[in-house]
Design a protein around this motif. Structure first.
Motif, PDB file in Angstrom:
ATOM      1  N   GLU A  56      -5.950   8.647 -10.720  1.00 25.52           N
ATOM      2  CA  GLU A  56      -5.536   8.587  -9.761  1.00 25.52           C
ATOM      3  C   GLU A  56      -3.749   9.418 -10.503  1.00 25.52           C
ATOM      4  O   GLU A  56      -3.499   9.265 -10.648  1.00 25.52           O
ATOM      5  N   GLN A  57      -3.329  10.035  -8.653  1.00 26.98           N
ATOM      6  CA  GLN A  57      -1.788   9.971  -9.192  1.00 26.98           C
ATOM      7  C   GLN A  57      -0.893   9.866  -7.957  1.00 26.98           C
ATOM      8  O   GLN A  57      -1.967   9.284  -7.285  1.00 26.98           O
ATOM      9  N   GLY A  58      -0.109  10.498  -8.114  1.00 27.46           N
ATOM     10  CA  GLY A  58       0.984   9.924  -7.948  1.00 27.46           C
ATOM     11  C   GLY A  58       2.491   8.310  -8.099  1.00 27.46           C
ATOM     12  O   GLY A  58       1.795   8.231  -9.284  1.00 27.46           O
ATOM     13  N   SER A  59       2.910   8.448  -7.567  1.00 28.67           N
ATOM     14  CA  SER A  59       4.258   7.583  -8.174  1.00 28.67           C
ATOM     15  C   SER A  59       3.376   6.063  -7.890  1.00 28.67           C
ATOM     16  O   SER A  59       3.924   5.184  -9.144  1.00 28.67           O
ATOM     17  N   GLY A  60       2.837   5.715  -6.743  1.00 31.91           N
ATOM     18  CA  GLY A  60       2.159   4.175  -6.336  1.00 31.91           C
ATOM     19  C   GLY A  60       1.313   4.065  -8.137  1.00 31.91           C
ATOM     20  O   GLY A  60       1.214   2.739  -8.713  1.00 31.91           O
ATOM     21  N   ALA A  61       0.886   5.186  -8.077  1.00 31.12           N
ATOM     22  CA  ALA A  61      -0.327   5.198  -9.295  1.00 31.12           C
ATOM     23  C   ALA A  61       0.358   4.774 -10.979  1.00 31.12           C
ATOM     24  O   ALA A  61      -0.302   3.957 -11.634  1.00 31.12           O
ATOM     25  N   SER A  62       0.949   5.474 -11.093  1.00 32.95           N
ATOM     26  CA  SER A  62       1.908   5.282 -11.800  1.00 32.95           C
ATOM     27  C   SER A  62       2.710   4.658 -12.084  1.00 32.95           C
ATOM     28  O   SER A  62       3.141   4.059 -13.433  1.00 32.95           O
ATOM     29  N   ARG A  63       3.619   3.442 -10.931  1.00 35.77           N
ATOM     30  CA  ARG A  63       3.477   2.340 -11.089  1.00 35.77           C
ATOM     31  C   ARG A  63       2.885   0.844 -11.691  1.00 35.77           C
ATOM     32  O   ARG A  63       3.335   0.429 -12.659  1.00 35.77           O
ATOM     33  N   ARG A  64       1.689   1.418 -11.135  1.00 36.85           N
ATOM     34  CA  ARG A  64       0.616   0.557 -11.338  1.00 36.85           C
ATOM     35  C   ARG A  64       0.537   0.276 -12.651  1.00 36.85           C
ATOM     36  O   ARG A  64      -0.199   0.162 -13.672  1.00 36.85           O
TER      37      ARG A  64
ATOM     38  N   ASN B 297       2.880  -1.050 -14.920  1.00 39.54           N
ATOM     39  CA  ASN B 297       2.805  -2.269 -14.469  1.00 39.54           C
ATOM     40  C   ASN B 297       1.509  -2.881 -16.008  1.00 39.54           C
ATOM     41  O   ASN B 297       1.726  -4.837 -15.996  1.00 39.54           O
TER      42      ASN B 297
END
Length: 199
Positions: A10-18, A21
């Motif tokens: 998974e790529q992207g800022s949303g994936a990085s945030r998850r 967390n």
């Protein structure tokens, strides 16, 4: 040193945030003949590893899904005010190609130098690391700077630093100063007052 990482798709800022967390840090491995791959690492293990000097200047054995490859830490980003590692970059290492790395300096024998023993001088470290190039197998964890012969008012330059075999400095033109020995201003006036009283 060994580091365990996990391949991530998974790529992207949303994936990085998850990932963050979940206690993981996103990262990337690049260089060599293979394509860059995105990985994740256990945040707490990485955070503590980053506190170790050797982690920044050693060849690391990176295990990803059971396969091990050699890498160097190249960069990491911290949160602006929280103790959180936001992202980390590693570069693959080829045993047959020279690498360019910053290596920390360790200063030794200051206490036995003429500057300190005879003149009560203060030795200032002007540089704390140096740029070197070498084959991965020759990479030193640190380079020692011997201060045993420095006298008050003298300096040690890059040309005075003894390099391990197979390691060479990345030239920046000048013979830069590594350390200096100077007598504190107050000490000079105290000495002068002592001489005047003796007279």
């Amino acid at each position: 040193m060994k580091v365990v990482a996990f391949a991530r798709k998974e790529q992207g800022s949303g994936a990085s945030r998850r990932l963050r967390n979940a206690g993981m840090t996103p990262g990337i491995i690049y260089g060599g003949t293979e394509a860059p791959i995105t990985v994740s690492l256990d945040h707490n293990a990485l955070f503590h590893a980053l506190k170790k000097e050797a982690f920044h200047s050693s060849i690391l054995d990176m295990e990803i899904d059971g396969a091990v490859q050699q890498v160097l830490l190249r960069d990491f980003q911290m949160h602006a005010f929280k103790p959180i590692v936001m992202h980390v970059d590693f570069q693959r290492v080829d045993a047959t190609h020279k690498i360019h790395v910053k290596v920390p300096l360790h200063f030794v024998n200051a206490e036995v130098s003429p500057a300190v023993k005879l003149s009560a001088a203060v030795i200032s470290h002007v540089m704390n690391e140096v740029d070197v190039t070498c084959l991965p197998k020759d990479l030193p964890e640190f380079i020692e700077v011997d201060l045993s012969n420095i006298a008050a008012g003298e300096s040690i330059h890059l040309s005075n630093v003894k390099l391990p075999q197979g390691v060479s400095l990345v030239a920046h033109g000048d013979d830069l100063t590594v350390a200096t020995a100077s007598i504190p201003a107050g000490s000079k006036s105290d000495a002068a007052e002592g001489e005047a009283a003796a007279e």
